[in-house]
Write a protein that holds these residues in place. Structure first.
Motif, PDB file in Angstrom:
ATOM      1  N   SER A   1       0.841  -1.198   0.000  1.00  0.00           N
ATOM      2  CA  SER A   1       0.000   0.000   0.000  1.00  0.00           C
ATOM      3  C   SER A   1       0.875   1.248   0.000  1.00  0.00           C
ATOM      4  CB  SER A   1      -0.912   0.023   1.228  1.00  0.00           C
ATOM      5  OG  SER A   1      -0.146   0.249   2.404  1.00  0.00           O
ATOM      6  N   THR A   2       0.267   2.359  -0.297  1.00  0.00           N
ATOM      7  CA  THR A   2       0.971   3.638  -0.280  1.00  0.00           C
ATOM      8  C   THR A   2       1.487   3.958   1.116  1.00  0.00           C
ATOM      9  OG1 THR A   2      -0.458   4.421  -2.070  1.00  0.00           O
ATOM     10  CG2 THR A   2       0.750   6.090  -0.846  1.00  0.00           C
ATOM     11  N   ASP A   3       0.638   3.775   2.121  1.00  0.00           N
ATOM     12  CA  ASP A   3       1.050   4.068   3.499  1.00  0.00           C
ATOM     13  C   ASP A   3       2.214   3.189   3.934  1.00  0.00           C
ATOM     14  OD1 ASP A   3      -0.843   6.058   3.785  1.00  0.00           O
ATOM     15  OD2 ASP A   3      -2.300   4.773   4.797  1.00  0.00           O
ATOM     16  N   GLU A   4       2.152   1.916   3.591  1.00  0.00           N
ATOM     17  CA  GLU A   4       3.238   0.998   3.937  1.00  0.00           C
ATOM     18  C   GLU A   4       4.536   1.411   3.245  1.00  0.00           C
ATOM     19  OE1 GLU A   4       4.138  -3.797   3.842  1.00  0.00           O
ATOM     20  OE2 GLU A   4       2.147  -3.088   3.299  1.00  0.00           O
TER      21      GLU A   4
ATOM     22  N   PHE B   1       5.369   4.507   2.245  1.00  0.00           N
ATOM     23  CA  PHE B   1       5.863   5.731   2.882  1.00  0.00           C
ATOM     24  C   PHE B   1       6.570   5.400   4.201  1.00  0.00           C
ATOM     25  CE2 PHE B   1       2.558   8.572   0.616  1.00  0.00           C
ATOM     26  CZ  PHE B   1       3.459   8.864  -0.385  1.00  0.00           C
ATOM     27  N   ALA B   2       5.988   4.500   4.998  1.00  0.00           N
ATOM     28  CA  ALA B   2       6.608   4.110   6.273  1.00  0.00           C
ATOM     29  C   ALA B   2       7.960   3.442   6.031  1.00  0.00           C
ATOM     30  CB  ALA B   2       5.679   3.172   7.035  1.00  0.00           C
TER      31      ALA B   2
ATOM     32  N   ASP C   1      -5.072   1.107  -2.724  1.00  0.00           N
ATOM     33  CA  ASP C   1      -5.457   2.130  -1.754  1.00  0.00           C
ATOM     34  C   ASP C   1      -5.336   3.544  -2.289  1.00  0.00           C
ATOM     35  OD1 ASP C   1      -2.638   2.180  -1.742  1.00  0.00           O
ATOM     36  OD2 ASP C   1      -2.559   2.809   0.353  1.00  0.00           O
ATOM     37  N   ARG C   2      -4.698   3.681  -3.446  1.00  0.00           N
ATOM     38  CA  ARG C   2      -4.533   5.009  -4.043  1.00  0.00           C
ATOM     39  C   ARG C   2      -4.229   4.804  -5.520  1.00  0.00           C
ATOM     40  NH1 ARG C   2      -0.969  10.048  -1.830  1.00  0.00           N
ATOM     41  NH2 ARG C   2      -1.087  11.256  -3.725  1.00  0.00           N
TER      42      ARG C   2
END
Length: 86
Positions: A30-33, A35-36, A54-55
């Motif tokens: 995912s995008t959030d993963e 970025f982290a 997710d995006r």
């Protein structure tokens, strides 16, 4: 790093990269993963799915990676919909 929301494709890419000599491969779905993971470690290379679940805009990850300083990682874009790439 592989940023891909399809687990089968992600594992296939991981295997190909390891077979080609990569020391390690981190998979983010995912995008959030992603970025982290990028906050923790700057990869040498990035295989990036352009249309994550997710995006719909994988370009944001590429823009962030290219702005983190000198010698950004090499980026390879991957997509099942090449006609949608601007």
């Amino acid at each position: 790093m592989v940023v891909e929301d399809d687990a089968f494709i992600a594992v296939a890419l991981e295997g190909a990269l390891l077979d080609a000599g990569a020391k390690s491969v981190r998979i983010c779905s995912s995008t959030d993963e992603a970025f982290a993971a990028l906050r923790e470690h700057k990869p040498d290379g990035l295989v990036l799915d352009v249309h994550l679940a997710d995006r719909a805009d994988g370009w944001a990850i590429a823009e962030l990676v290219n702005s983190v300083g000198p010698k950004p990682p090499r980026i390879v874009f991957a997509t099942g919909s090449p006609q949608d790439i601007p």
